[in-house]
Design a protein around this motif. Structure first.
Motif, mmCIF file in Angstrom:
data_model
loop_
_atom_site.group_PDB
_atom_site.id
_atom_site.type_symbol
_atom_site.label_atom_id
_atom_site.label_comp_id
_atom_site.label_asym_id
_atom_site.label_seq_id
_atom_site.Cartn_x
_atom_site.Cartn_y
_atom_site.Cartn_z
ATOM 1 N N PRO A 256 -48.193 -67.483 71.493
ATOM 2 C CA PRO A 256 -46.789 -67.747 71.140
ATOM 3 C C PRO A 256 -46.090 -66.609 70.429
ATOM 4 O O PRO A 256 -44.864 -66.569 70.403
ATOM 5 C CB PRO A 256 -46.886 -68.986 70.240
ATOM 6 C CG PRO A 256 -48.273 -68.961 69.702
ATOM 7 C CD PRO A 256 -49.128 -68.396 70.801
ATOM 8 N N GLU A 257 -46.853 -65.670 69.854
ATOM 9 C CA GLU A 257 -46.202 -64.520 69.241
ATOM 10 C C GLU A 257 -45.644 -63.568 70.297
ATOM 11 O O GLU A 257 -44.831 -62.687 69.990
ATOM 12 C CB GLU A 257 -47.164 -63.764 68.323
ATOM 13 C CG GLU A 257 -48.410 -63.247 68.995
ATOM 14 C CD GLU A 257 -49.564 -64.240 68.990
ATOM 15 O OE1 GLU A 257 -50.714 -63.792 69.186
ATOM 16 O OE2 GLU A 257 -49.314 -65.457 68.776
ATOM 17 N N GLN A 258 -46.029 -63.778 71.561
ATOM 18 C CA GLN A 258 -45.531 -62.956 72.660
ATOM 19 C C GLN A 258 -44.401 -63.636 73.437
ATOM 20 O O GLN A 258 -43.874 -63.070 74.386
ATOM 21 C CB GLN A 258 -46.675 -62.629 73.624
ATOM 22 C CG GLN A 258 -47.807 -61.842 73.012
ATOM 23 C CD GLN A 258 -48.967 -61.634 73.985
ATOM 24 O OE1 GLN A 258 -48.835 -61.876 75.176
ATOM 25 N NE2 GLN A 258 -50.100 -61.197 73.461
ATOM 26 N N VAL A 259 -44.057 -64.862 73.031
ATOM 27 C CA VAL A 259 -43.093 -65.656 73.784
ATOM 28 C C VAL A 259 -41.849 -65.900 72.937
ATOM 29 O O VAL A 259 -41.940 -66.376 71.800
ATOM 30 C CB VAL A 259 -43.707 -67.008 74.202
ATOM 31 C CG1 VAL A 259 -42.692 -67.841 74.982
ATOM 32 C CG2 VAL A 259 -44.960 -66.781 75.037
ATOM 33 N N ALA A 260 -40.686 -65.570 73.463
ATOM 34 C CA ALA A 260 -39.441 -65.775 72.734
ATOM 35 C C ALA A 260 -39.096 -67.258 72.656
ATOM 36 O O ALA A 260 -39.315 -68.011 73.605
ATOM 37 C CB ALA A 260 -38.307 -65.003 73.400
ATOM 38 N N TRP A 261 -38.570 -67.665 71.512
ATOM 39 C CA TRP A 261 -38.084 -69.043 71.338
ATOM 40 C C TRP A 261 -37.006 -69.322 72.378
ATOM 41 O O TRP A 261 -36.047 -68.562 72.496
ATOM 42 C CB TRP A 261 -37.523 -69.198 69.927
ATOM 43 C CG TRP A 261 -36.875 -70.508 69.641
ATOM 44 C CD1 TRP A 261 -35.544 -70.749 69.450
ATOM 45 C CD2 TRP A 261 -37.523 -71.785 69.476
ATOM 46 N NE1 TRP A 261 -35.311 -72.077 69.189
ATOM 47 C CE2 TRP A 261 -36.507 -72.732 69.206
ATOM 48 C CE3 TRP A 261 -38.854 -72.196 69.539
ATOM 49 C CZ2 TRP A 261 -36.800 -74.081 68.978
ATOM 50 C CZ3 TRP A 261 -39.136 -73.533 69.324
ATOM 51 C CH2 TRP A 261 -38.125 -74.467 69.053
ATOM 52 N N PRO A 262 -37.143 -70.391 73.195
ATOM 53 C CA PRO A 262 -36.254 -70.577 74.338
ATOM 54 C C PRO A 262 -34.927 -71.270 74.053
ATOM 55 O O PRO A 262 -34.117 -71.431 74.957
ATOM 56 C CB PRO A 262 -37.115 -71.430 75.281
ATOM 57 C CG PRO A 262 -37.953 -72.257 74.358
ATOM 58 C CD PRO A 262 -38.270 -71.350 73.197
#
Length: 283
Positions: A256-262
């Motif tokens: 999740p540190e690689q995924v932007a908040w959607p």
């Protein structure tokens, strides 16, 4: 460690940003107040109003809202069957590269585990009533069935985020036991053995999420920030409000540190009341 120290700044990490990719965010909000059940009343409509306002600010147009307000005896009363029907309808619209966002605010339960997949002997369940408004084990949306629905109703290339503001919700999406081969993220209000508080104006987790998003928007503006950043801020926000519950964060798939908040709040809405008219998204 302070809140600022845990944030992941865009220039310090690579985020898989969702905006401008062509994908869509599709939101299903289930918010139940149980006004028909004395002693079980909640104020989850407030949670729904904030979450929909945040989605609108992010430019999301595919929003479905399911409530139990004035619907007793109608086909749209939020029974287990009706909630699953709404999931299926949203799933039909999802494509590769989309996000599906599940937001549930209501009661959550522990029920006996009948298939042996839970180490503590209990399944977790969303508090869906029967057509008469009664809450019984047979009427609930059990985590086993919810996990199967997530996996079967949505394309594998659709990412899933579940936000669960309810009691006993630590593993309510079964990310610890169901074999998902996709990206699924879960932010929950409590551990499996804990109850989640209603503040009189919505749930503790939703209030923590609102505060987190507003603070992150003030820092980042319209730049992306990670899903982990939001989850950690929610955990701290819940802890600040109460000692009776501890928020939970689980995931499978891309870290999740690689995924932007959607669902980013637009900077222009930072000082807005964040209270949407949810009736236009109901059937």
């Amino acid at each position: 460690m302070g809140l600022i120290q845990s944030w992941c700044f865009p220039e310090e990490c690579e985020l898989q940003c969702f905006q401008d990719t062509g994908g869509q965010v599709r939101v299903l909000v289930v918010a139940l107040d149980y006004d028909y059940k004395p002693g079980a009343e909640l104020t989850c409509t407030h949670d729904a109003e904030f979450f929909v306002a945040m989605a609108e600010s992010a430019g999301i147009t595919d929003i479905t809202v399911v409530t139990d307000k004035n619907k007793m005896g109608t086909p749209h009363f939020p029974t287990r069957k009706e909630v699953l029907r709404n999931m299926r309808e949203v799933g039909k619209r999802c494509e590769a590269g989309d996000w599906f966002i599940w937001f549930f605010a209501g009661h959550g339960f522990n029920v006996p585990d009948h298939d042996g997949d839970e180490a503590d002997g209990f399944d977790e369940a969303f508090g869906t009533p029967d057509t008469a408004g009664k809450l019984k084990e047979s009427t609930l949306l059990i985590d086993d069935d919810f996990a199967k629905a997530l996996d079967s109703m949505f394309p594998r290339e659709t990412r899933i985020l579940c936000i669960c503001d309810c009691c006993h919700s630590g593993t309510i999406c079964d990310l610890d036991s169901f074999h998902f081969e996709r990206d699924v993220y879960q932010i929950s209000a409590s551990q499996d053995d804990e109850e989640a508080e209603d503040t009189g104006k919505g749930g503790v987790l939703t209030r923590a999420l609102k505060s987190a998003i507003q603070k992150l928007t003030a820092v980042f503006g319209d730049k992306p920030y990670s899903l982990r950043t939001v989850a950690e801020a929610c955990e701290k926000g819940v802890k600040k409000q109460t000692k009776e519950q501890a928020a939970s964060f689980q995931y499978v798939g891309t870290p999740p540190e690689q995924v932007a908040w959607p669902i980013p709040l637009h900077r222009s809405d930072l000082l807005a009341k964040m209270k949407a008219d949810i009736t236009e998204y109901e059937e």
